[in-house]
Design an enzyme around this catalytic site. Structure first.
Site, PDB file in Angstrom:
ATOM      1  N   ARG A  52      37.783  42.479  36.504  1.00  0.00           N
ATOM      2  CA  ARG A  52      38.751  41.608  37.173  1.00  0.00           C
ATOM      3  C   ARG A  52      38.135  41.064  38.463  1.00  0.00           C
ATOM      4  NH1 ARG A  52      38.924  44.098  41.140  1.00  0.00           N
ATOM      5  NH2 ARG A  52      40.156  42.485  42.137  1.00  0.00           N
ATOM      6  N   GLY A  53      38.914  40.171  39.132  1.00  0.00           N
ATOM      7  CA  GLY A  53      38.383  39.503  40.319  1.00  0.00           C
ATOM      8  C   GLY A  53      37.768  38.186  39.857  1.00  0.00           C
ATOM      9  N   ALA A  54      38.132  37.098  40.544  1.00  0.00           N
ATOM     10  CA  ALA A  54      37.779  35.766  40.048  1.00  0.00           C
ATOM     11  C   ALA A  54      36.284  35.585  39.711  1.00  0.00           C
ATOM     12  CB  ALA A  54      38.262  34.712  41.051  1.00  0.00           C
ATOM     13  N   ARG A  92      42.766  34.671  30.996  1.00  0.00           N
ATOM     14  CA  ARG A  92      43.548  34.670  32.239  1.00  0.00           C
ATOM     15  C   ARG A  92      43.577  33.231  32.781  1.00  0.00           C
ATOM     16  NH1 ARG A  92      42.762  39.373  36.340  1.00  0.00           N
ATOM     17  NH2 ARG A  92      44.952  38.858  36.666  1.00  0.00           N
ATOM     18  N   GLN A 197      45.274  47.348  43.096  1.00  0.00           N
ATOM     19  CA  GLN A 197      43.864  47.000  43.340  1.00  0.00           C
ATOM     20  C   GLN A 197      43.429  47.411  44.748  1.00  0.00           C
ATOM     21  OE1 GLN A 197      46.034  45.032  41.763  1.00  0.00           O
ATOM     22  NE2 GLN A 197      45.063  43.630  40.325  1.00  0.00           N
ATOM     23  N   ASP A 238      41.739  33.114  44.167  1.00  0.00           N
ATOM     24  CA  ASP A 238      41.528  32.881  42.732  1.00  0.00           C
ATOM     25  C   ASP A 238      41.374  31.406  42.406  1.00  0.00           C
ATOM     26  OD1 ASP A 238      42.946  35.656  42.814  1.00  0.00           O
ATOM     27  OD2 ASP A 238      41.883  35.475  40.902  1.00  0.00           O
ATOM     28  N   ASN A 248      46.155  33.458  45.308  1.00  0.00           N
ATOM     29  CA  ASN A 248      45.506  34.778  45.353  1.00  0.00           C
ATOM     30  C   ASN A 248      46.542  35.804  44.911  1.00  0.00           C
ATOM     31  OD1 ASN A 248      43.145  36.399  45.942  1.00  0.00           O
ATOM     32  ND2 ASN A 248      44.310  37.259  47.635  1.00  0.00           N
ATOM     33  N   LYS A 249      46.114  37.044  44.830  1.00  0.00           N
ATOM     34  CA  LYS A 249      46.981  38.126  44.340  1.00  0.00           C
ATOM     35  C   LYS A 249      48.363  38.084  44.971  1.00  0.00           C
ATOM     36  CE  LYS A 249      46.333  40.577  41.800  1.00  0.00           C
ATOM     37  NZ  LYS A 249      46.821  40.270  40.418  1.00  0.00           N
TER      38      LYS A 249
END
Ligand code: MRU
Length: 340
Positions: A52-54, A92, A197, A238, A248-249
């Protein structure tokens, strides 16, 4: 705080024609590495947030596309490539790095369909995308650390370190470099509901790097700011629109509003590959909604009656006027943003 063990883990690696990733759903209690040469397994890993993570999502997808052609005869390569491409682009929707990497690989594929060594040609481009991200992370860390004018207490959200990128991270690397310069004395890591996270992954990386920290639930950030315990907030991104609006998150927007109220600088750190130059504002960003079980369950245990509905956006969009600066590998941009 533990000794520095920053190099004792990695999130993604390509070795001996196989993709190796650290299953982030098991961290921090177990460090389990998974090895595969199956593009579909990589797509699943992205969907399940094992990877995960862009930036890390984009790099993984690039390797997955290369692997989709590994043992394929040239007459079957077109069908295989486009089915792998379609599978990966559905994993995603929000992080633009996924689409950036898929598009880059598609360009190489479409100009080389006749090549006998298509797999190697595409793999070379995937490795370049990975190498570039390593360099971007370094520059982001270096550029961002210049913002620290005194020893500071930093708050961050989600995870933006080595786990989320091909290199040493974005916002996390800014914190890490500033810490090495003696300019960070404490980090508050938002837990980052619902999948933690922050308390699972950022805390894991802070500990590995010997950086003093505390975790807190997302709702505690306001009190920290009210008590003057936060000098600045830095998060990742993101997808960034042309005007600087940033997805973003989920929970990032809350922080930006709190910073505005409490007069605390709020920064975004991201490579320019996270800028989507096709969209003018954040209202064009597609936000991923996750399965409601991620909210109605905690650590695999049902915590509400299963029939409850849940509101579960994985990301929010922070309007650009709330962002003090956007730290990239090129430079630090300040409001008003125009990435044309
Ligand atoms: O759902 P996730 O864990 O993939 O979300 C990740 C984030 O929101 C990160 O902050 C962002 O991708 C930046 S990673 C350098």
């Amino acid at each position: 705080m533990s000794v520095i063990e920053a190099d004792s883990y990695f999130s993604i690696k390509f070795e001996n024609d196989r993709f190796i990733f650290l299953d982030q759903t098991k961290l921090p209690l177990q460090e389990v590495y998974v090895e595969t040469d199956d593009y579909n397994r990589i797509a699943e890993a992205i969907e399940r947030l094992e990877v995960r993570g862009a930036p890390a999502i984009g790099i993984s997808a690039a390797y997955a596309l290369a692997l989709s052609l590994k043992d394929i005869s040239s007459d079957k390569s077109v069908d295989r490539f486009y089915s792998a491409y379609k599978r990966l682009e559905k994993t995603r929707p929000t992080a633009v790095n996924l689409f950036y990497a898929l598009t880059e690989i598609k360009k190489v594929f479409e100009s080389n369909t006749e090549s006998q060594s298509l797999y190697q040609t595409i793999l070379t481009r995937a490795k370049e995308i990975h190498q570039n991200d390593i360099a971007f992370c370094d520059k982001i860390g270096e550029n961002g650390s210049k913002l620290f004018l005194k020893k500071s207490k930093v708050l961050t959200h989600c995870n933006t370190g080595k786990l989320a990128t091909g290199g040493d991270g974005t916002a996390f690397n800014v914190i890490k470099k500033a810490f090495k310069l003696g300019l960070v004395n404490f980090v508050y890591a938002d837990e980052t509901r619902p999948l933690l996270q922050g308390s699972r992954l950022t805390a894991f990386e802070l500990e590995k790097n010997g950086i003093p920290f505390a975790i807190q639930t997302d709702s505690m950030a306001a009190v920290l700011m009210q008590q003057n315990k936060v000098d600045l907030v830095i998060t990742g991104a993101d997808r960034i629109a042309l005007n600087g609006d940033t997805a973003n998150k989920i929970g990032t927007y809350n922080l930006a509003v709190l910073c505005n109220y409490h007069n605390v600088p709020f920064y975004i750190a991201a490579p320019t590959t996270t800028i989507d130059r096709t969209i003018p504002t954040g209202s064009d960003i597609k936000i991923e909604y996750r399965n409601k079980n991620e909210i109605t369950n905690f650590n695999g245990n049902q915590v509400t009656p299963p029939n409850y509905e849940a509101f579960s956006p994985a990301f929010d969009v922070t309007p650009s006027h709330l962002i003090s600066g956007i730290i990239t590998e090129e430079t630090i941009y300040f409001f008003p943003y125009n990435f044309l």
